[in-house]
Design a protein around this motif. Structure first.
Motif, PDB file in Angstrom:
ATOM      1  N   ALA A   1     -47.125 -21.782  30.893  1.00 48.44           N
ATOM      2  CA  ALA A   1     -47.374 -21.675  29.451  1.00 48.44           C
ATOM      3  C   ALA A   1     -46.287 -20.782  28.876  1.00 48.44           C
ATOM      4  O   ALA A   1     -46.042 -19.686  29.393  1.00 48.44           O
ATOM      5  CB  ALA A   1     -48.753 -21.076  29.195  1.00 48.44           C
ATOM      6  N   ILE A   2     -45.624 -21.265  27.848  1.00 50.71           N
ATOM      7  CA  ILE A   2     -44.474 -20.526  27.326  1.00 50.71           C
ATOM      8  C   ILE A   2     -44.571 -20.370  25.812  1.00 50.71           C
ATOM      9  O   ILE A   2     -45.253 -21.136  25.118  1.00 50.71           O
ATOM     10  CB  ILE A   2     -43.148 -21.231  27.671  1.00 50.71           C
ATOM     11  CG1 ILE A   2     -43.117 -22.642  27.076  1.00 50.71           C
ATOM     12  CG2 ILE A   2     -42.948 -21.278  29.172  1.00 50.71           C
ATOM     13  CD1 ILE A   2     -41.789 -23.373  27.274  1.00 50.71           C
TER      14      ILE A   2
ATOM     15  N   ALA B   1     -48.615 -25.082  25.909  1.00 55.12           N
ATOM     16  CA  ALA B   1     -49.704 -24.717  26.814  1.00 55.12           C
ATOM     17  C   ALA B   1     -49.338 -24.949  28.273  1.00 55.12           C
ATOM     18  O   ALA B   1     -49.739 -24.175  29.152  1.00 55.12           O
ATOM     19  CB  ALA B   1     -50.968 -25.501  26.462  1.00 55.12           C
ATOM     20  N   ALA B   2     -48.584 -26.012  28.555  1.00 56.90           N
ATOM     21  CA  ALA B   2     -48.214 -26.311  29.950  1.00 56.90           C
ATOM     22  C   ALA B   2     -46.985 -27.197  29.976  1.00 56.90           C
ATOM     23  O   ALA B   2     -46.947 -28.235  29.335  1.00 56.90           O
ATOM     24  CB  ALA B   2     -49.377 -26.993  30.673  1.00 56.90           C
TER      25      ALA B   2
ATOM     26  N   LEU C   1     -36.500 -20.237  32.395  1.00 53.61           N
ATOM     27  CA  LEU C   1     -37.908 -19.842  32.289  1.00 53.61           C
ATOM     28  C   LEU C   1     -38.644 -20.019  33.611  1.00 53.61           C
ATOM     29  O   LEU C   1     -39.612 -19.301  33.892  1.00 53.61           O
ATOM     30  CB  LEU C   1     -38.601 -20.659  31.187  1.00 53.61           C
ATOM     31  CG  LEU C   1     -38.197 -20.288  29.752  1.00 53.61           C
ATOM     32  CD1 LEU C   1     -38.827 -21.239  28.756  1.00 53.61           C
ATOM     33  CD2 LEU C   1     -38.598 -18.846  29.436  1.00 53.61           C
ATOM     34  N   PHE C   2     -38.202 -20.979  34.441  1.00 49.83           N
ATOM     35  CA  PHE C   2     -38.870 -21.177  35.718  1.00 49.83           C
ATOM     36  C   PHE C   2     -38.340 -20.245  36.803  1.00 49.83           C
ATOM     37  O   PHE C   2     -38.745 -20.327  37.957  1.00 49.83           O
ATOM     38  CB  PHE C   2     -38.776 -22.646  36.142  1.00 49.83           C
ATOM     39  CG  PHE C   2     -39.933 -23.469  35.629  1.00 49.83           C
ATOM     40  CD1 PHE C   2     -41.010 -23.753  36.434  1.00 49.83           C
ATOM     41  CD2 PHE C   2     -39.951 -23.893  34.309  1.00 49.83           C
ATOM     42  CE1 PHE C   2     -42.092 -24.479  35.946  1.00 49.83           C
ATOM     43  CE2 PHE C   2     -41.020 -24.620  33.811  1.00 49.83           C
ATOM     44  CZ  PHE C   2     -42.105 -24.908  34.628  1.00 49.83           C
ATOM     45  N   GLN C   3     -37.417 -19.352  36.425  1.00 50.18           N
ATOM     46  CA  GLN C   3     -36.983 -18.278  37.308  1.00 50.18           C
ATOM     47  C   GLN C   3     -37.479 -16.921  36.819  1.00 50.18           C
ATOM     48  O   GLN C   3     -37.319 -15.910  37.506  1.00 50.18           O
ATOM     49  CB  GLN C   3     -35.449 -18.250  37.394  1.00 50.18           C
ATOM     50  CG  GLN C   3     -34.838 -19.468  38.051  1.00 50.18           C
ATOM     51  CD  GLN C   3     -35.201 -19.589  39.513  1.00 50.18           C
ATOM     52  OE1 GLN C   3     -35.288 -18.600  40.234  1.00 50.18           O
ATOM     53  NE2 GLN C   3     -35.422 -20.825  39.968  1.00 50.18           N
ATOM     54  N   ALA C   4     -38.094 -16.902  35.626  1.00 48.73           N
ATOM     55  CA  ALA C   4     -38.455 -15.641  34.978  1.00 48.73           C
ATOM     56  C   ALA C   4     -39.863 -15.190  35.368  1.00 48.73           C
ATOM     57  O   ALA C   4     -40.717 -15.997  35.742  1.00 48.73           O
ATOM     58  CB  ALA C   4     -38.356 -15.786  33.459  1.00 48.73           C
ATOM     59  N   ALA C   5     -40.067 -13.896  35.258  1.00 48.88           N
ATOM     60  CA  ALA C   5     -41.403 -13.332  35.464  1.00 48.88           C
ATOM     61  C   ALA C   5     -42.198 -13.454  34.170  1.00 48.88           C
ATOM     62  O   ALA C   5     -41.647 -13.660  33.083  1.00 48.88           O
ATOM     63  CB  ALA C   5     -41.297 -11.867  35.883  1.00 48.88           C
TER      64      ALA C   5
ATOM     65  N   GLY D   1     -37.150 -17.698  25.000  1.00 55.00           N
ATOM     66  CA  GLY D   1     -38.422 -18.073  25.585  1.00 55.00           C
ATOM     67  C   GLY D   1     -39.093 -16.918  26.297  1.00 55.00           C
ATOM     68  O   GLY D   1     -38.443 -15.951  26.694  1.00 55.00           O
ATOM     69  N   ARG D   2     -40.397 -17.056  26.471  1.00 53.80           N
ATOM     70  CA  ARG D   2     -41.186 -16.075  27.220  1.00 53.80           C
ATOM     71  C   ARG D   2     -42.234 -16.830  28.026  1.00 53.80           C
ATOM     72  O   ARG D   2     -42.875 -17.758  27.512  1.00 53.80           O
ATOM     73  CB  ARG D   2     -41.871 -15.108  26.270  1.00 53.80           C
ATOM     74  CG  ARG D   2     -42.670 -13.982  26.988  1.00 53.80           C
ATOM     75  CD  ARG D   2     -43.472 -13.175  25.980  1.00 53.80           C
ATOM     76  NE  ARG D   2     -44.560 -13.949  25.398  1.00 53.80           N
ATOM     77  CZ  ARG D   2     -44.960 -13.862  24.138  1.00 53.80           C
ATOM     78  NH1 ARG D   2     -44.356 -13.040  23.299  1.00 53.80           N
ATOM     79  NH2 ARG D   2     -45.960 -14.614  23.706  1.00 53.80           N
ATOM     80  N   VAL D   3     -42.394 -16.446  29.289  1.00 52.59           N
ATOM     81  CA  VAL D   3     -43.428 -17.051  30.127  1.00 52.59           C
ATOM     82  C   VAL D   3     -44.719 -16.281  29.928  1.00 52.59           C
ATOM     83  O   VAL D   3     -44.776 -15.071  30.164  1.00 52.59           O
ATOM     84  CB  VAL D   3     -43.013 -17.031  31.613  1.00 52.59           C
ATOM     85  CG1 VAL D   3     -44.121 -17.605  32.476  1.00 52.59           C
ATOM     86  CG2 VAL D   3     -41.726 -17.811  31.814  1.00 52.59           C
ATOM     87  N   ASP D   4     -45.767 -16.998  29.503  1.00 51.10           N
ATOM     88  CA  ASP D   4     -47.050 -16.338  29.264  1.00 51.10           C
ATOM     89  C   ASP D   4     -47.948 -16.381  30.505  1.00 51.10           C
ATOM     90  O   ASP D   4     -48.511 -15.370  30.901  1.00 51.10           O
ATOM     91  CB  ASP D   4     -47.752 -16.998  28.076  1.00 51.10           C
ATOM     92  CG  ASP D   4     -46.957 -16.826  26.786  1.00 51.10           C
ATOM     93  OD1 ASP D   4     -46.310 -15.768  26.628  1.00 51.10           O
ATOM     94  OD2 ASP D   4     -46.957 -17.748  25.954  1.00 51.10           O
ATOM     95  N   THR D   5     -48.095 -17.549  31.114  1.00 50.95           N
ATOM     96  CA  THR D   5     -48.892 -17.669  32.340  1.00 50.95           C
ATOM     97  C   THR D   5     -48.232 -18.695  33.263  1.00 50.95           C
ATOM     98  O   THR D   5     -47.466 -19.546  32.824  1.00 50.95           O
ATOM     99  CB  THR D   5     -50.334 -18.129  32.051  1.00 50.95           C
ATOM    100  OG1 THR D   5     -50.304 -19.408  31.400  1.00 50.95           O
ATOM    101  CG2 THR D   5     -51.067 -17.127  31.165  1.00 50.95           C
ATOM    102  N   ILE D   6     -48.572 -18.588  34.560  1.00 53.11           N
ATOM    103  CA  ILE D   6     -48.031 -19.495  35.560  1.00 53.11           C
ATOM    104  C   ILE D   6     -49.185 -20.141  36.321  1.00 53.11           C
ATOM    105  O   ILE D   6     -50.074 -19.448  36.818  1.00 53.11           O
ATOM    106  CB  ILE D   6     -47.117 -18.761  36.559  1.00 53.11           C
ATOM    107  CG1 ILE D   6     -45.930 -18.130  35.833  1.00 53.11           C
ATOM    108  CG2 ILE D   6     -46.629 -19.715  37.652  1.00 53.11           C
ATOM    109  CD1 ILE D   6     -45.053 -17.288  36.736  1.00 53.11           C
ATOM    110  N   SER D   7     -49.192 -21.466  36.370  1.00 54.61           N
ATOM    111  CA  SER D   7     -50.161 -22.209  37.173  1.00 54.61           C
ATOM    112  C   SER D   7     -49.431 -22.781  38.375  1.00 54.61           C
ATOM    113  O   SER D   7     -48.632 -23.715  38.225  1.00 54.61           O
ATOM    114  CB  SER D   7     -50.794 -23.351  36.353  1.00 54.61           C
ATOM    115  OG  SER D   7     -51.440 -22.841  35.205  1.00 54.61           O
TER     116      SER D   7
END
Length: 638
Positions: A232-233, A416-417, A443-447, A465-471
């Motif tokens: 989620a970004i 959302a995803a 973004l897929f390398q970020a915390a 961009g900002r990563v909010d949650t990771i599934s």
């Protein structure tokens, strides 16, 4: 001796110099903007007593990355280059250069200055139109390449040393006649092939799997039924096109833009012209006289220039498309007028203006909205730099992307995803993502919870961009993917049964069954192709290369199979006929092949010699320094 050496080395010299010019003109490699920041004066590797410095490595690596970007496009990133181990290739080349330098030092190899000068003078880029060395052109080309005379001299001297070192080893290469003849016969043998496609329809319907088969296939292929990692970004987007919607140019600005760009909104004058071209002015004067006396243009052209009516038609042309003198005269003449004679390098032209289509310009009312939108977009793009500065201030002050977007009137979007390929949980592309290739990989390398870099978009704006949650990636429950599992099992079962049927069919043909009968049994129509060569022959384009290769390894009448290129079936082929090649009938072809083989052997001998030199001198790779340089960029961006 020097002349012989020069002949052997000249191709090396020209090759390396042209390579330098190509990269230098295209991307400016010699100063600034290197791949890594400057490192301490440490050593990456040594060959004997010859060192490869960190600076030499970083410059060479940067040059190679930029060369690849020029070939593959700006979308090819430095990170991708490192993932493809470009750095390994660069280090290998530097080790080769260092081996030559160490050998030259050890063996006392020298290249006279006079030879270097002759090589420089022989480079076409430094010569005038007569083929002579031009000192002024030499300096100009070096300036354009951002290269010094000393650097060029060093490069050429090194290549001449390489030629001295490896020339004797490579010069010993020989191709035995029997080898060339044998390879010639192998390469030039031709075959005729019968073939047909064994399609899945030959199997009949594939049954539904039972529960045990479904469960077994599901467990054996978890990767096929695993949902990818989703994130989620939040995206803060500065899009000039959106900003432009809030910008309203004045009517005066629109009117001024219309006057400035009026040429873009019109069509130029067009003229339909017929002409005849004659060899002499006297003939052209005669043609003008006949035409002015009422003569028919086509008849006069036929009489004096032996031209048909079609030959006289230039068609409809615009100004600037004809030879200069003819162009000027044709667009100065009135409609229906006879013009000429006009001389051009093609001869003496006599023409007639059949029809004139006047130039036209769209009224401002018709292009008003287009101009308004263009001016608004220009204004929005000019604001981007200031918006970037303001945003940096906001974020430095602790503002979130949401708060900063609200204060600066920028779009903030929450997704959302999304997976690494830009798709949602339904497998469909997420609509409206900014056109910024580095965005998702970053973004897929970020915390989670940290803002990413400010990335330029293809539309002239930027996005953060900002990563909010990771599934995390997870195996989907069988109930959710039952249909996919069944389809996968049936596809695998089809290929398995088709493979077994193909093997049985090939065995039957090899045991004497006619290929036409085998094709009929499979409900297929056979075809025949050839004769053709075993490698790279376009006549076999309809057949899989693997099948052609296999059929050149079996006897006449024997068969083989290979999957079709579209993977919809298996192609069965059999050798109908073999045409052997006769080396004795093509002595010139054998000679050319022998020379090619000699050059290949020469390269191999030079490679063996270099490997021996490396073993003799000893190579040391300073892995800590090397790895620190490779990882340096990544650390600086964290």
């Amino acid at each position: 001796m020097l002349q012989t050496l020069r002949k052997g080395a000249s191709t090396w010299v020209v090759r390396i110099f042209l390579g330098i010019l190509m990269v230098s003109f295209g991307i400016g490699i010699w100063q600034g903007n290197t791949l890594f920041s400057s490192a301490a004066d440490t050593t990456v590797a040594t060959v004997g007593d010859t060192e490869i410095s960190s600076q030499a490595f970083t410059v060479a690596l940067d040059r190679e990355v930029r060369r690849l970007q020029q070939q593959l496009g700006a979308g090819f990133t430095r990170e991708q280059a490192l993932a493809f181990n470009v750095q390994g290739g660069v280090l290998s080349q530097l080790l080769s250069d260092a081996t030559v330098a160490e050998a030259a030092r050890s063996f006392g190899l020298r290249v006279p200055d006079e030879l270097v000068a002759r090589e420089i003078a022989a480079i076409p880029a430094f010569q005038d139109f007569t083929g002579k060395f031009d000192a002024a052109r030499f300096q100009a080309v070096l300036r354009q390449a951002q290269m010094t005379e000393a650097t060029l001299t060093q490069q050429i001297r090194a290549e001449l040393v390489r030629a001295q070192l490896y020339g004797p080893a490579a010069g010993g290469a020989r191709t035995p006649t029997i080898v060339a003849q044998t390879l010639y016969a192998h390469r030039n043998e031709r075959r005729v092939i019968d073939y047909f496609t064994l399609a899945p329809a030959a199997l009949g319907p594939i049954p539904q799997p039972d529960e045990a088969a479904i469960d077994a296939y599901y467990k054996a292929n978890p990767q096929a039924f695993t949902a990818p990692e989703f994130r989620a970004i939040t995206l803060l987007i500065a899009d000039p096109a959106e900003i432009a919607k809030t910008t309203a140019p004045t009517e005066d600005a629109i009117a001024a833009a219309y006057e400035e760009r009026k040429g873009e909104f019109g069509t130029p004058e067009k003229r339909e012209i017929v002409q005849m071209v004659l060899k002499t002015q006297a003939e052209a004067d005669t043609a003008v006289s006949k035409l002015n006396s009422g003569g028919d243009f086509v008849a006069v052209a036929k009489e004096l220039a032996n031209l048909s009516e079609a030959d006289t038609k230039l068609g409809t042309v615009t100004k600037g498309t004809l030879p200069a003198a003819l162009d000027e005269a044709a667009f100065a003449a009135a409609e229906g007028a006879i013009g000429g004679p006009v001389e051009t390098p093609l001869g003496w032209h006599v023409f007639k203006v059949v029809k004139v289509e006047a130039a036209s310009v769209k009224p401002m009312a018709e292009v008003h909205d287009t101009l308004r939108d263009a001016l608004a977009l220009d204004a929005a793009q000019s604001q981007i730099t200031q918006i970037q500065k303001s945003l940096q201030d906001e974020l430095a002050g602790g503002a979130s992307l949401e708060d900063a977007g609200q204060r600066l009137n920028l779009s903030v979007r929450k997704v959302a995803a999304v997976d690494a390929g830009g798709k949602d949980e339904a497998g469909k592309p997420v609509e409206g993502l900014p056109e910024a290739p580095p965005l998702l990989p970053g973004l897929f390398q970020a915390a989670t919870g940290r803002n990413g870099d400010m990335i330029d978009t293809d539309g002239g704006g930027f996005v953060i961009g900002r990563v909010d949650t990771i599934s995390p990636a997870a195996l989907r429950p069988l109930d959710q993917v039952r249909g996919q599992v069944i389809a996968g099992w049936q596809a695998a079962e089809t290929q398995d049964r088709l493979g077994k049927l193909a093997a049985e069919t090939v065995k039957g043909i090899n045991d004497g069954k006619d290929i036409a009968a085998a094709a009929k049994a499979a409900g297929a129509t056979p075809g025949t192709v050839g004769p053709g060569l075993r490698s790279g022959d376009a006549i076999f384009v309809a057949l899989p290369p693997a099948l052609v290769t296999a059929l050149f390894e079996v006897d006449k009448g024997k068969a083989a199979s290979a999957p079709a290129a579209d993977e919809t079936g298996i192609i069965i082929g059999a050798v109908r006929g073999i045409e052997a090649a006769d080396p004795a009938a093509d002595a010139e072809g054998v000679k050319k092949l022998a020379e090619t083989l000699r050059e290949d052997f020469a390269g191999d001998l030079a490679g063996v010699f270099e490997a021996d030199l490396r073993a003799r001198f000893g190579i040391s790779i300073h892995e800590q320094t090397y790895n620190s340089l490779i990882g340096q960029r990544g650390r600086s961006e964290q």
